[in-house]
Design a protein around this motif. Structure first.
Motif, short mmCIF file in Angstrom:
data_model
loop_
_atom_site.label_atom_id
_atom_site.label_comp_id
_atom_site.label_asym_id
_atom_site.label_seq_id
_atom_site.Cartn_x
_atom_site.Cartn_y
_atom_site.Cartn_z
N THR A 81 0.65 -1.17 0.30
CA THR A 81 0.24 -0.14 -0.06
C THR A 81 0.82 1.19 0.02
O THR A 81 0.54 2.32 -0.71
CB THR A 81 -1.00 -0.12 1.36
OG1 THR A 81 -1.70 -1.21 1.27
CG2 THR A 81 -1.81 1.37 1.32
N THR A 82 1.88 1.27 0.90
CA THR A 82 2.66 2.52 0.83
C THR A 82 3.56 2.36 -0.31
O THR A 82 3.74 3.80 -0.84
CB THR A 82 3.81 2.24 2.17
OG1 THR A 82 2.89 2.13 3.51
CG2 THR A 82 4.58 3.39 2.01
N SER A 84 2.70 1.75 -3.32
CA SER A 84 1.77 2.29 -4.45
C SER A 84 1.41 3.72 -4.48
O SER A 84 1.12 4.33 -5.31
CB SER A 84 0.27 1.53 -4.26
OG SER A 84 -0.33 2.01 -3.10
N ARG A 85 1.67 4.37 -3.28
CA ARG A 85 1.69 5.93 -2.96
C ARG A 85 2.74 6.54 -3.64
O ARG A 85 2.62 7.82 -3.78
CB ARG A 85 1.21 6.31 -1.65
CG ARG A 85 -0.09 5.63 -1.22
CD ARG A 85 0.13 5.91 0.52
NE ARG A 85 -1.17 5.40 0.95
CZ ARG A 85 -1.21 5.11 2.16
NH1 ARG A 85 -0.45 5.32 2.97
NH2 ARG A 85 -2.57 4.42 2.66
N GLN A 86 4.01 5.80 -3.99
CA GLN A 86 4.97 6.56 -4.58
C GLN A 86 4.73 6.70 -5.98
O GLN A 86 4.10 6.34 -6.79
CB GLN A 86 6.21 5.66 -4.38
CG GLN A 86 6.53 5.10 -2.99
CD GLN A 86 6.91 6.33 -2.08
OE1 GLN A 86 7.87 7.10 -2.33
NE2 GLN A 86 6.58 6.20 -0.96
N LYS A 87 5.51 8.04 -6.30
CA LYS A 87 5.27 8.43 -7.76
C LYS A 87 5.36 7.42 -8.93
O LYS A 87 4.92 7.18 -10.06
CB LYS A 87 6.24 9.64 -8.02
CG LYS A 87 5.72 10.92 -7.32
CD LYS A 87 6.71 11.96 -7.63
CE LYS A 87 6.28 13.35 -6.95
NZ LYS A 87 7.26 14.42 -7.35
N GLY A 89 5.20 4.11 -8.24
CA GLY A 89 4.80 2.76 -7.81
C GLY A 89 5.65 2.13 -6.74
O GLY A 89 5.54 0.85 -6.73
N TYR A 129 -2.97 -6.11 2.32
CA TYR A 129 -2.80 -5.23 3.21
C TYR A 129 -1.82 -5.43 4.15
O TYR A 129 -1.75 -4.72 5.24
CB TYR A 129 -4.02 -4.70 3.86
CG TYR A 129 -5.10 -4.23 2.77
CD1 TYR A 129 -4.86 -3.12 2.00
CD2 TYR A 129 -6.36 -5.23 2.26
CE1 TYR A 129 -5.81 -3.01 0.90
CE2 TYR A 129 -7.15 -4.75 1.41
CZ TYR A 129 -7.10 -3.46 0.73
OH TYR A 129 -7.74 -3.23 -0.18
N GLN A 233 5.43 12.36 7.44
CA GLN A 233 6.14 11.38 6.49
C GLN A 233 6.10 9.99 6.98
O GLN A 233 6.55 9.19 6.27
CB GLN A 233 7.66 11.89 6.33
CG GLN A 233 8.13 13.07 5.86
CD GLN A 233 9.56 13.37 5.81
OE1 GLN A 233 10.35 12.63 6.34
NE2 GLN A 233 9.97 14.33 4.98
#
Length: 690
Positions: A81-82, A84-87, A89, A129, A233
């Protein structure tokens, strides 16, 4: 100011006043009426909920020796999940992580992808998750690199976790008994209440087979809960709430590591010996059961595997090997799931049925080389004619034709091809009374039923297979005929018979049934249970592996008891007669060669050989035994698929197990005075050595 302008200003003032009132009202609602609710939401934006997995309990043998324990390991996990939030992926993070761990980005990517149709392992079979472990043998230096540079590794954690360890005491490796662990699935998480699982939670594992699955709730314990404070952060700045996990309880079993190791070794020796003699010997099982309590002392299955293979993830090749026929399907327990024709070991049931049906226990019966059942001659083993004998000798010498006669006469009394309304079927009913054709109730998942065929089963099977048989009767088997015309002709004849009257319970069905052949199938555990009932005077026990659930401090949570035994509808005089006869089998009967030189004074063993024919394969080898004869305590059964005669392969394996338990003049016994521990063992410390 003209009237129209004045009117417009009034309307505007009213609208502004109304909007101000709405705004004030909304502010009052948010701050007063719903203030507590939104303060909670705001708090949640700066907190994270963490599930703290409990340390799983150990699985112990009857002396407290760990069969499964835990060891501490630094585990690196990745939160999908974390990432996937990166620019990008999370691709950059994974490349950095691969460099630190000394592996490839491709390998890590495979480990964190979700399992599904067409996806080869390694992949993640658990919840998307949950943090996904990518390395469970990381050293402290690399773990510190990750934890000290969290800004470079968002969504990556390195924590000390407990992982399963299998010490294999006394060479005992009962993999199919112990089972294995796998990550919890999202469907399972959705059913759980109370704890909110987030990307920061630990890895939750559940039992998928064996004792790990059967006693999962007790072994797993209760997870803890931690609410941590995080900055913008996502870095942890403090702890808001902390509830410690409750460790799982230990499971004390009836398995004795020494006897288990001896059974596995004996089974391996038997299979190796059969292969040297030119037989395939593709699988086998051995079981040792306490005939007085039903406790299972050893359960060996071949082929087997190292259960540690599941720890840290499993590759596709390793997974395929566990399930594939090429490797012998080692995940399958041949003791509880393997189904085989029992051959002459089944005769204890047939003798009981014949006597109950009116045949004299002390009568004399002829044992010709063959006996005509209807219009077909059923042969004795190797066509040997042994002459007149009593039932004692019939068991010792394993005469088949006497049992063919019993079965054929019973079939005729029931009406033959046109059975009466309620046929007696004494041998079928007695077999079911001995526990064949039904699960034993052992505390393990996925036990097989075996098969006791009767008239109803024959009809049901005919209806299912009729179309295929009729097609074979009409078209024949041209592909088989290209290489084996005789076999193709045989198959067509059988198909023709099955197509037209395959639902009929024929005399041959009854005859084969009497000697444990034809469509009869049993598991080694079912046979051990039947011999235990014969040995203990007629109590059909429910086998048990679990003895007690015990906390780490020694507090007994609960003792695991079996249901009350059933009573065999067999006269005690008949059971005594059978035991006396079987006592001579290793001394002067079909197993005398395998037991030559055996110290019967140390432990007097009785038993029965079994050699079951299998179409298209070599014979299944059996030996079922009990002892000591006068005061029976154990039943020991061994089976080797495609192992040849019972006396050649399985009987030597059973002898080896008895000698390991009771010793020889050159080897100390595993059991002291032939007894198992009577009390619960002291609890070893977590991670204690065996």
């Amino acid at each position: 100011m003209n009237p129209r302008t004045h009117f417009r200003l009034v309307v505007l003032y009213v609208l502004v006043a109304a909007l101000l009132l709405v705004l004030v009202g909304r502010m009052w609602t948010l701050q007063v009426l719903e203030g507590a609710h939104y303060r909670g939401i705001a708090a949640q934006n700066r907190t994270r909920d963490i599930v703290v997995p409990a340390t799983r309990g150990m699985i112990l043998d009857d002396r407290g020796v760990p069969l499964v324990r835990n060891r501490s390991a630094l585990v690196v996990s990745v939160d999908r999940t974390t990432l996937s939030r990166q620019k990008d992926g999370g691709k950059t993070v994974l490349r950095r992580l691969a460099a630190v761990l000394g592996t490839s980005n491709d390998e890590i990517s495979k480990r964190i992808r979700l399992c599904g149709p067409g996806i080869k392992r390694p992949c993640w079979p658990g919840s998307p998750y949950q943090p996904i472990p990518v390395e469970d043998h990381v050293d402290a230096k690399r773990a510190l690199q990750i934890m000290e540079r969290q800004e470079d590794f968002p969504g990556v954690t390195a924590q000390v976790q407990a992982v399963r360890d299998y010490p294999q005491p006394d060479a005992a490796r009962p993999a199919q008994v112990l089972g294995y662990l796998q990550p919890v699935t999202q469907e399972e998480l959705d059913k759980r209440t109370g704890l909110k699982v987030t990307g920061y939670s630990g890895v939750d594992l559940v039992g998928r087979d064996g004792l790990e699955a059967q006693y999962d709730a007790a072994l797993r314990g209760e997870p803890g809960f931690r609410k941590v404070l995080v900055d913008s952060q996502g870095r942890v700045t403090g702890t808001a709430e902390d509830q410690q996990p409750i460790s799982g309880s230990n499971l004390v079993t009836s398995i004795d590591a020494g006897v288990q190791g001896a059974a596995e070794t004996a089974l391996k020796h038997a299979i190796d010996g059969a292969r040297k003699a030119g037989r395939p010997a593709d699988a086998g099982g051995a079981v040792v059961m306490d005939v007085q309590t039903g406790r299972l002392v050893a359960m060996a299955s071949y082929p087997t595997y190292d259960p540690g293979i599941w720890t840290g993830g499993i590759s596709q090749d390793e997974y395929d090997a566990l399930l594939g026929k090429k490797q012998g399907e080692p995940l399958i327990s041949r003791v509880t799931q393997g189904q085989f024709a029992p051959g002459s070991t089944f005769k204890i049931s047939s003798v009981s049925a014949a006597v109950k049906d009116g045949n004299s226990l002390h009568g004399t019966y002829d044992c010709p080389g063959s006996y005509n059942v209807g219009n077909r001659a059923f042969r004795n083993f190797e066509g040997e004619a042994l002459g007149p004998m009593n039932l004692h000798t019939a068991l010792v010498k394993s005469c088949d034709t006497i049992f063919y006669r019993f079965a054929y006469q019973e079939w005729q009394r029931d009406g033959g091809m046109k059975p009466k309304k309620n046929p007696s079927d004494p041998m079928v009913k007695m077999a079911r009374n001995y526990g064949f054709g039904a699960k034993t109730g052992v505390d393990l998942p996925s036990e097989s039923d075996g098969r006791i065929p009767d008239r109803t089963w024959k009809k049901d099977f005919w209806e299912v297979t009729r179309a295929g048989n009729c097609k074979g009767a009409k078209e024949g088997y041209p592909e088989v005929a290209k290489t084996d015309p005789a076999r193709a002709a045989y198959l067509k004849a059988v198909a023709t018979e099955n197509c037209t009257e395959g639902f009929v319970w024929r005399p041959g069905d009854a005859a084969n049934f009497s000697v444990g052949q034809g469509d009869v199938l049993v598991t080694p555990l079912q046979l051990a249970r039947a011999y235990a009932a014969m040995a203990n005077g007629g109590r059909l026990l429910t086998p048990r592996l679990g003895v007690a659930i015990v906390r780490a401090d020694g507090t007994v949570v609960r003792r695991i008891e079996a249901p009350p035994p059933k009573k065999l509808p067999v006269d005690t005089k008949v059971l005594t007669y059978i035991r006396t006869a079987l006592a001579d089998v290793p001394k002067s009967g079909t197993a005398s060669g395998a037991f030559s030189g055996f110290d019967f004074k140390r432990v007097d063993v009785g038993g029965k050989t079994g050699t079951a024919e299998v179409y298209g394969k070599q014979d299944t080898s059996w030996f079922a035994s009990f002892g000591p004869v006068k005061k029976p305590r154990f039943a020991v059964v061994a089976m080797v698929s495609q192992g040849g005669q019972g006396a050649q392969t399985s009987a030597p394996a059973v002898r080896e197990i008895w000698e390991a338990m009771y010793g020889t003049k050159d080897k100390k016994p595993i059991l002291k005075d032939g007894k198992l521990p009577s009390d619960l063992p002291k609890m070893p410390g977590e991670g204690a050595a065996p």
